[in-house]
Scaffold this motif. Structure first.
Motif, PDB file in Angstrom:
ATOM      1  N   VAL A 174       0.868  -1.168   0.000  1.00 48.24           N
ATOM      2  CA  VAL A 174       0.000   0.000   0.000  1.00 48.24           C
ATOM      3  C   VAL A 174       0.911   1.227   0.000  1.00 48.24           C
ATOM      4  O   VAL A 174       1.364   1.691   1.048  1.00 48.24           O
ATOM      5  CB  VAL A 174      -0.929   0.001   1.232  1.00 48.24           C
ATOM      6  CG1 VAL A 174      -1.868   1.194   1.190  1.00 48.24           C
ATOM      7  CG2 VAL A 174      -1.722  -1.291   1.308  1.00 48.24           C
ATOM      8  N   ALA A 175       1.201   1.733  -1.181  1.00 46.92           N
ATOM      9  CA  ALA A 175       2.138   2.857  -1.321  1.00 46.92           C
ATOM     10  C   ALA A 175       1.380   4.169  -1.170  1.00 46.92           C
ATOM     11  O   ALA A 175       1.112   4.872  -2.151  1.00 46.92           O
ATOM     12  CB  ALA A 175       2.856   2.776  -2.665  1.00 46.92           C
ATOM     13  N   VAL A 176       1.027   4.503   0.062  1.00 48.02           N
ATOM     14  CA  VAL A 176       0.170   5.665   0.311  1.00 48.02           C
ATOM     15  C   VAL A 176       0.930   6.869   0.855  1.00 48.02           C
ATOM     16  O   VAL A 176       0.340   7.926   1.049  1.00 48.02           O
ATOM     17  CB  VAL A 176      -0.964   5.296   1.294  1.00 48.02           C
ATOM     18  CG1 VAL A 176      -1.893   4.268   0.688  1.00 48.02           C
ATOM     19  CG2 VAL A 176      -0.400   4.801   2.618  1.00 48.02           C
ATOM     20  N   LEU A 202       6.318  13.897   5.497  1.00 46.54           N
ATOM     21  CA  LEU A 202       5.512  12.879   4.822  1.00 46.54           C
ATOM     22  C   LEU A 202       4.033  13.052   5.126  1.00 46.54           C
ATOM     23  O   LEU A 202       3.647  13.538   6.182  1.00 46.54           O
ATOM     24  CB  LEU A 202       5.958  11.482   5.247  1.00 46.54           C
ATOM     25  CG  LEU A 202       7.391  11.081   4.909  1.00 46.54           C
ATOM     26  CD1 LEU A 202       7.665   9.653   5.372  1.00 46.54           C
ATOM     27  CD2 LEU A 202       7.668  11.212   3.415  1.00 46.54           C
ATOM     28  N   GLU A 203       3.217  12.638   4.188  1.00 49.25           N
ATOM     29  CA  GLU A 203       1.777  12.637   4.381  1.00 49.25           C
ATOM     30  C   GLU A 203       1.177  11.443   3.655  1.00 49.25           C
ATOM     31  O   GLU A 203       1.805  10.849   2.763  1.00 49.25           O
ATOM     32  CB  GLU A 203       1.156  13.933   3.852  1.00 49.25           C
ATOM     33  CG  GLU A 203       1.271  14.109   2.356  1.00 49.25           C
ATOM     34  CD  GLU A 203       0.649  15.402   1.853  1.00 49.25           C
ATOM     35  OE1 GLU A 203       0.098  16.144   2.696  1.00 49.25           O
ATOM     36  OE2 GLU A 203       0.693  15.668   0.640  1.00 49.25           O
ATOM     37  N   ALA A 209      -6.145   6.630   4.094  1.00 49.49           N
ATOM     38  CA  ALA A 209      -6.558   6.167   5.419  1.00 49.49           C
ATOM     39  C   ALA A 209      -7.453   4.949   5.320  1.00 49.49           C
ATOM     40  O   ALA A 209      -7.353   4.010   6.118  1.00 49.49           O
ATOM     41  CB  ALA A 209      -7.260   7.289   6.171  1.00 49.49           C
ATOM     42  N   ARG A 210      -8.342   4.934   4.347  1.00 51.28           N
ATOM     43  CA  ARG A 210      -9.234   3.780   4.166  1.00 51.28           C
ATOM     44  C   ARG A 210      -8.446   2.529   3.828  1.00 51.28           C
ATOM     45  O   ARG A 210      -8.716   1.440   4.356  1.00 51.28           O
ATOM     46  CB  ARG A 210     -10.243   4.083   3.055  1.00 51.28           C
ATOM     47  CG  ARG A 210     -11.169   2.917   2.722  1.00 51.28           C
ATOM     48  CD  ARG A 210     -12.129   3.300   1.610  1.00 51.28           C
ATOM     49  NE  ARG A 210     -11.425   3.754   0.425  1.00 51.28           N
ATOM     50  CZ  ARG A 210     -10.894   2.926  -0.481  1.00 51.28           C
ATOM     51  NH1 ARG A 210     -10.969   1.620  -0.315  1.00 51.28           N
ATOM     52  NH2 ARG A 210     -10.280   3.413  -1.540  1.00 51.28           N
ATOM     53  N   LEU A 211      -7.448   2.670   2.973  1.00 55.15           N
ATOM     54  CA  LEU A 211      -6.632   1.514   2.598  1.00 55.15           C
ATOM     55  C   LEU A 211      -5.820   1.008   3.782  1.00 55.15           C
ATOM     56  O   LEU A 211      -5.640  -0.201   3.954  1.00 55.15           O
ATOM     57  CB  LEU A 211      -5.697   1.893   1.448  1.00 55.15           C
ATOM     58  CG  LEU A 211      -6.363   2.316   0.134  1.00 55.15           C
ATOM     59  CD1 LEU A 211      -5.299   2.769  -0.860  1.00 55.15           C
ATOM     60  CD2 LEU A 211      -7.181   1.168  -0.444  1.00 55.15           C
ATOM     61  N   LEU A 212      -5.326   1.923   4.608  1.00 56.85           N
ATOM     62  CA  LEU A 212      -4.476   1.541   5.727  1.00 56.85           C
ATOM     63  C   LEU A 212      -5.230   0.767   6.796  1.00 56.85           C
ATOM     64  O   LEU A 212      -4.620   0.059   7.595  1.00 56.85           O
ATOM     65  CB  LEU A 212      -3.847   2.791   6.352  1.00 56.85           C
ATOM     66  CG  LEU A 212      -2.749   3.462   5.532  1.00 56.85           C
ATOM     67  CD1 LEU A 212      -2.417   4.830   6.116  1.00 56.85           C
ATOM     68  CD2 LEU A 212      -1.508   2.593   5.466  1.00 56.85           C
TER      69      LEU A 212
END
Length: 298
Positions: A174-176, A202-203, A209-212
């Protein structure tokens, strides 16, 4: 930037071992043994930056391991992603296996127990179902990615996720994370200078947030020296997931407390131990500085 023909040539005709220069080998047996011949180990830099999660590394950053990482990162030796990813997968497994708390993996920073899927545990059972291990790579600067023609940490993370899946562990990348501002070149900076350079840099991208929150988060990178990058990545992930969860549960919490979102005491540290989903379980790297690697030798 590398041409496609260079990438293809690397795939079918490796010129020499990236570790020692032996001809016709991506990594010779001796150099591969230096990379993954021993069990991954917990590593800790000194001084340890605030907020750094527990970190495991596959090898010390020296000799053949150092040469292989530099060849992959700076010279675009893309065939090295597979062995480097396998080593990173071993460090991820070590981190997950060593984060236990009362039968459940522990939330970072001494927080409460969470389920195997990274969900908070209440009354001895997970609140929600589990999910895959989420590998979140620490991003390189955009300029560095353009100059190199690839993102080394992300490429190794993808290889590690594949290795984990083949061994029976559900995992995905998950490259967020992204850089929200320019930072100075880290080379030549000391521990304190690196922390100052990366503070707030970083942000999490929109929708991240949903993916995390789909599973336990493991931060991954190719190398740890001072730990500043991993510490900043952990801050960005934890604060973003907390804010998203706080918004969802504001009504419930307001019924029992007059606190409002935005109140200084209603911040990420307060709830770091209350929730497990999406919080950083641990971190894993291919290599760490020899000093950090030796510090935690059993």
């Amino acid at each position: 930037m590398r041409g496609w023909w260079q990438d293809l040539a690397d795939l079918v005709l490796p010129a020499e071992c990236a570790g020692c220069g032996r001809p016709r080998a991506v990594l010779c047996p001796e150099c591969r043994a230096a990379l993954d011949g021993s069990a991954p180990r917990r590593v800790r830099p000194v001084p340890e930056p605030p907020g750094l999660p527990v970190v495991h590394a596959a090898a010390a950053y020296a000799d053949a391991v150092r040469a292989a990482l530099l060849a992959h990162k700076e010279r675009g030796a893309l065939t090295l992603a597979a062995p480097l990813g396998a080593a990173l997968a071993g460090a991820v497994r070590a981190g997950l296996n060593n984060s236990a708390c009362g039968g459940y993996p522990a939330a970072p920073g001494g927080g409460g127990p969470v389920s195997r899927g990274g969900r908070p545990v209440r009354g001895g059972r997970p609140v929600r179902g589990g999910g895959p291990v989420l590998l979140v790579p620490v991003p390189s600067a955009r300029g560095a990615v353009r100059a190199r023609g690839h993102d080394p940490a992300r490429r190794i993370a993808l290889a590690a996720a594949g290795e984990l899946r083949r061994s029976g562990t559900s995992a995905r990348v998950v490259a967020v994370l992204r850089q929200r501002r320019a930072v100075a070149d880290q080379s030549g900076l000391g521990s304190r200078q690196r922390l100052e350079n990366l503070a707030g840099a970083l942000e999490v991208v929109a929708g991240g947030a949903r993916l995390l929150r789909d599973g336990p988060v493991v931060l991954v990178d190719d190398l740890m020296t001072t730990g500043a990058s991993l510490s900043e990545a952990a801050r960005a992930v934890t604060s973003t997931v907390y804010r998203a969860r706080a918004r969802e549960e504001m009504g419930e919490r307001n019924a029992a407390s007059p606190r409002k979102e935005g109140n200084p005491v209603y911040e990420a540290p307060e709830l770091a131990g209350a929730y497990g989903a999406g919080h950083v379980r641990c971190a894993a790297v291919v290599a760490a500085s020899p000093e950090a690697f030796e510090l935690c030798r059993n």
